[in-house]
Enzyme design. Structure first.
Site, short mmCIF file in Angstrom:
data_model
loop_
_atom_site.label_atom_id
_atom_site.label_comp_id
_atom_site.label_asym_id
_atom_site.label_seq_id
_atom_site.Cartn_x
_atom_site.Cartn_y
_atom_site.Cartn_z
N ASP A 110 -7.22 7.64 -8.03
CA ASP A 110 -8.46 6.69 -7.25
C ASP A 110 -9.03 7.21 -5.84
O ASP A 110 -9.39 6.89 -5.01
CB ASP A 110 -8.06 5.26 -6.62
CG ASP A 110 -6.58 5.33 -5.92
OD1 ASP A 110 -6.17 6.27 -5.86
OD2 ASP A 110 -6.45 4.03 -5.64
N LYS A 161 2.69 3.14 9.83
CA LYS A 161 1.18 2.86 10.36
C LYS A 161 1.69 2.66 11.73
O LYS A 161 2.53 1.63 12.29
CB LYS A 161 0.83 1.14 9.69
CG LYS A 161 0.11 1.38 8.56
CD LYS A 161 -0.17 0.27 7.94
CE LYS A 161 -0.66 0.45 6.61
NZ LYS A 161 -0.88 -0.92 5.78
N ASP A 222 -11.11 6.90 -0.37
CA ASP A 222 -9.89 6.52 -1.24
C ASP A 222 -10.68 5.01 -1.92
O ASP A 222 -11.41 4.38 -1.20
CB ASP A 222 -8.95 5.94 -0.62
CG ASP A 222 -7.96 4.94 -1.21
OD1 ASP A 222 -8.26 4.37 -2.42
OD2 ASP A 222 -6.70 4.53 -0.83
P1 GTP Z 1 -3.94 -2.20 -5.45
O1 GTP Z 1 -3.18 -2.63 -6.27
O2 GTP Z 1 -5.37 -2.52 -5.17
O3 GTP Z 1 -3.16 -1.61 -4.13
O4 GTP Z 1 -4.23 -0.73 -6.21
P2 GTP Z 1 -2.95 0.35 -7.07
O5 GTP Z 1 -2.29 -0.57 -8.01
O6 GTP Z 1 -3.85 1.46 -7.60
O7 GTP Z 1 -2.01 0.81 -5.91
P3 GTP Z 1 -2.43 2.08 -4.93
O8 GTP Z 1 -3.84 2.23 -4.65
O9 GTP Z 1 -1.30 2.29 -3.75
O10 GTP Z 1 -2.08 3.32 -5.82
C1 GTP Z 1 -2.36 4.75 -5.74
C2 GTP Z 1 -2.27 5.55 -7.09
O11 GTP Z 1 -0.99 5.53 -7.60
C3 GTP Z 1 -3.15 4.83 -7.94
O12 GTP Z 1 -3.93 6.03 -8.56
C4 GTP Z 1 -2.30 3.90 -8.86
O13 GTP Z 1 -2.77 3.95 -10.34
C5 GTP Z 1 -1.00 4.78 -8.89
N1 GTP Z 1 0.02 3.79 -8.96
C6 GTP Z 1 0.65 3.01 -7.95
N2 GTP Z 1 1.85 2.29 -8.61
C7 GTP Z 1 2.06 3.08 -9.76
C8 GTP Z 1 2.92 2.84 -10.56
O14 GTP Z 1 4.04 2.03 -10.46
N3 GTP Z 1 3.13 3.56 -11.66
C9 GTP Z 1 2.04 4.57 -11.92
N4 GTP Z 1 1.94 5.53 -13.05
N5 GTP Z 1 0.94 4.95 -11.10
C10 GTP Z 1 0.92 3.90 -10.13
#
Ligand code: GTP
Length: 365
Positions: A110, A161, A222
Site C-alpha cells: 500500500d 511513536k 502510505d
Molecule cells: P489497516 O487494517 O487499515 O491498518 O490496513 P492493513 O491491514 O493493510 O495493515 P497495514 O497498513 O499496517 O499493513 C501494511 C502492509 O502489510 C499492507 O500491505 C498489508 O497488506 C500487509 N499486511 C499486514 N498484516 C498482514 C498479515 O498478517 N499478512 C500479510 N500477508 N500481509 C499483511
C-alpha cells in the site's frame, strides 16, 4: 534472478467499506489496481519473480493475475491465519528460488513511492548489508515509529511513536520497502504472528546485524487512509507521482466508455471509471469515481471516493467522503467530511445536511 515479496494480506480496515469486497492492493488508482502499478515498477527494476504474501480475500489476487502473460513469475504464499508482517515475510520466503545470499526486495502493498529500486539494491550490496530499509522524512514524526541512523546510515534503533518533542530525535520513518539478505529471512520465527517493525528489526539491531537505512526525499505516500488513497491516485494522474502504467499526466483520467457532460468539470487528478455518467454542471475534484457510477446535475464531489454502481443525486455535495458500492445519495444532500456510507445504503433526498434543512419539516405534527 531478482526476486521480491509483496505483503498484501492485511484487511485494510481503515479503508472500509472499499475493502469489504476488495483487498486494498486491488483497489483502483489512476486506472489500474494499485498492485499492477507496483508490479510494473518491480519489472522496470529487473524483478523476475514475485511472491504475493496473501491472506484476506486471497483468491482475488490469483483471479487478478490469472491471464498475466508478461515476463514475470508470480507465486502465492497464502496464510490461512494472518501472520503479521514478519510472519508473512517468513512464510513467503519458502517460495523464493535464489541463492542464500541473494538480496530480496520486500514491499508493503500500500505504499506509493518514487524510490529508485535499482539504487537501493545496489547500495545494499555495496554495504554488504543484512537488511536495508527505505526511510523517508516526515514533517510531523509524532504519528510514526522513528528510525535514527548514524553518519554511515547504520540503523541505531527502532523507537516507538514519540510522545513529546524531545523524543523526536529524528524525522526518519520506515517507508515500508526493504531489501533482506535471503538467509536473514530464515531467522524469523515460523508458525506464529510476528511484526517485522516491532520484533524482527529491533531484534536484528540488538544482535549487531548490518541493518542500514536508505533515506530519500522521493515522493512517498502510505495509501492506508481514505484521504491518502484519493490523494495518491490524483498524484499519479497529475504526474506528481509516477508509474510505468500512467503514460500521460493530466487533470483527469476518464475511461473511454464514461460519458461526461461538456459543462461538467473533472479536475485535480480525478479518475472516472468505465460506463460512469457525469451530468451537467457537476464538479469532480481530486476524486475517484468508480465504474457505472451516475452523478446527477449540479452535484459536487471533492477529495472523495464513490465506489462502483453507486449514484449521487442532483445538487448533492461531498467532501472527503467514501461511498460504498451500490449506494444511493439522493438529491441535495450535503455530506460532512470523513463520512463513510456502507455498501448498498440509500439516503433520501435532503436526508443529510450540514448547513440546515432545505425544505420545511415534512412530518405532520
Ligand atoms: P489497516 O487494517 O487499515 O491498518 O490496513 P492493513 O491491514 O493493510 O495493515 P497495514 O497498513 O499496517 O499493513 C501494511 C502492509 O502489510 C499492507 O500491505 C498489508 O497488506 C500487509 N499486511 C499486514 N498484516 C498482514 C498479515 O498478517 N499478512 C500479510 N500477508 N500481509 C499483511
Amino acid at each position: 534472478m531478482q526476486e521480491a515479496i509483496i505483503l498484501v494480506g492485511g484487511k485494510g480496515t481503515r479503508l472500509r467499506p472499499l475493502t469489504n469486497h476488495t483487498p486494498k492492493p486491488l483497489l483502483n488508482v489512476a486506472g489500474s489496481s494499485f498492485i499492477r502499478h507496483q508490479i510494473a515498477k518491480l519489472m522496470d527494476a529487473g524483478v523476475e519473480h514475485v511472491v504475493f504474501a496473501t491472506s484476506y480475500l486471497a483468491s482475488l489476487f490469483e483471479e487478478e493475475f490469472k491471464d498475466f502473460s508478461q515476463e514475470l513469475k508470480i507465486s502465492y504464499a497464502v496464510e490461512t491465519v494472518p501472520l503479521g508482517t514478519g510472519g508473512a515475510i517468513r512464510n513467503a520466503a519458502r517460495l523464493l528460488r535464489g541463492p542464500v545470499d541473494a538480496p530480496v526486495l520486500i514491499l508493503n502493498g500500500d505504499i506509493l513511492s518514487g524510490l529508485d529500486l535499482r539504487d537501493v539494491l545496489e547500495r545494499h550490496t555495496a554495504r554488504e548489508a543484512d537488511v536495508t530499509l527505505h526511510l523517508t522524512r516526515v514533517s510531523d514524526p509524532r504519528a510514526f515509529g522513528l528510525v535514527p541512523t548514524d553518519e554511515s546510515g547504520r540503523v541505531l534503533s527502532f523507537l516507538e511513536k514519540p510522545k513529546t518533542q524531545e523524543e523526536c530525535v529524528t524525522d526518519q520513518i520506515n517507508a515500508g520497502c526493504y531489501v533482506f539478505r535471503r538467509s536473514v529471512l530464515d531467522s524469523i520465527p515460523t508458525g506464529r504472528e510476528v511484526s517485522v517493525e516491532q520484533e524482527t528489526f529491533p531484534g536484528l539491531v540488538a544482535e549487531g546485524r548490518r541493518v542500514y537505512g536508505h533515506t530519500t526525499d522521493d515522493y512517498w505516500r502510505d495509501l492506508g487512509t481514505p484521504l491518502a488513497f484519493v490523494h495518491g491516485s490524483a498524484d499519479l494522474v497529475t504526474g506528481r507521482a509516477t508509474s510505468p502504467l500512467v503514460a500521460r499526466s493530466g487533470e483527469a483520467l476518464i475511461h473511454p466508455t464514461a460519458a461526461v457532460d461538456p459543462t461538467a468539470r473533472v479536475t485535480g487528478g480525478s479518475t472516472i471509471g468505465p460506463h460512469a455518467v457525469i451530468g451537467p454542471r457537476v464538479i469532480v475534484d481530486r476524486s475517484i469515481i468508480g465504474g457505472n457510477v451516475r452523478v446527477a446535475e449540479g452535484a459536487q464531489i471533492h477529495e472523495s471516493v464513490v465506489d462502483h454502481d453507486s449514484s449521487i443525486g442532483s445538487e448533492s455535495f461531498l467532501r472527503e467522503a467514501v461511498v460504498g458500492c451500490h449506494a444511493h445519495v439522493g438529491a441535495q444532500n450535503e455530506l460532512p467530511a470523513q463520512l463513510r456510507l456502507s455498501c448498498g445504503i440509500r439516503i433520501p433526498a435532503q436526508g443529510v445536511r450540514v448547513s440546515g434543512t432545505a425544505v420545511a419539516c415534512p412530518t405532520v405534527h
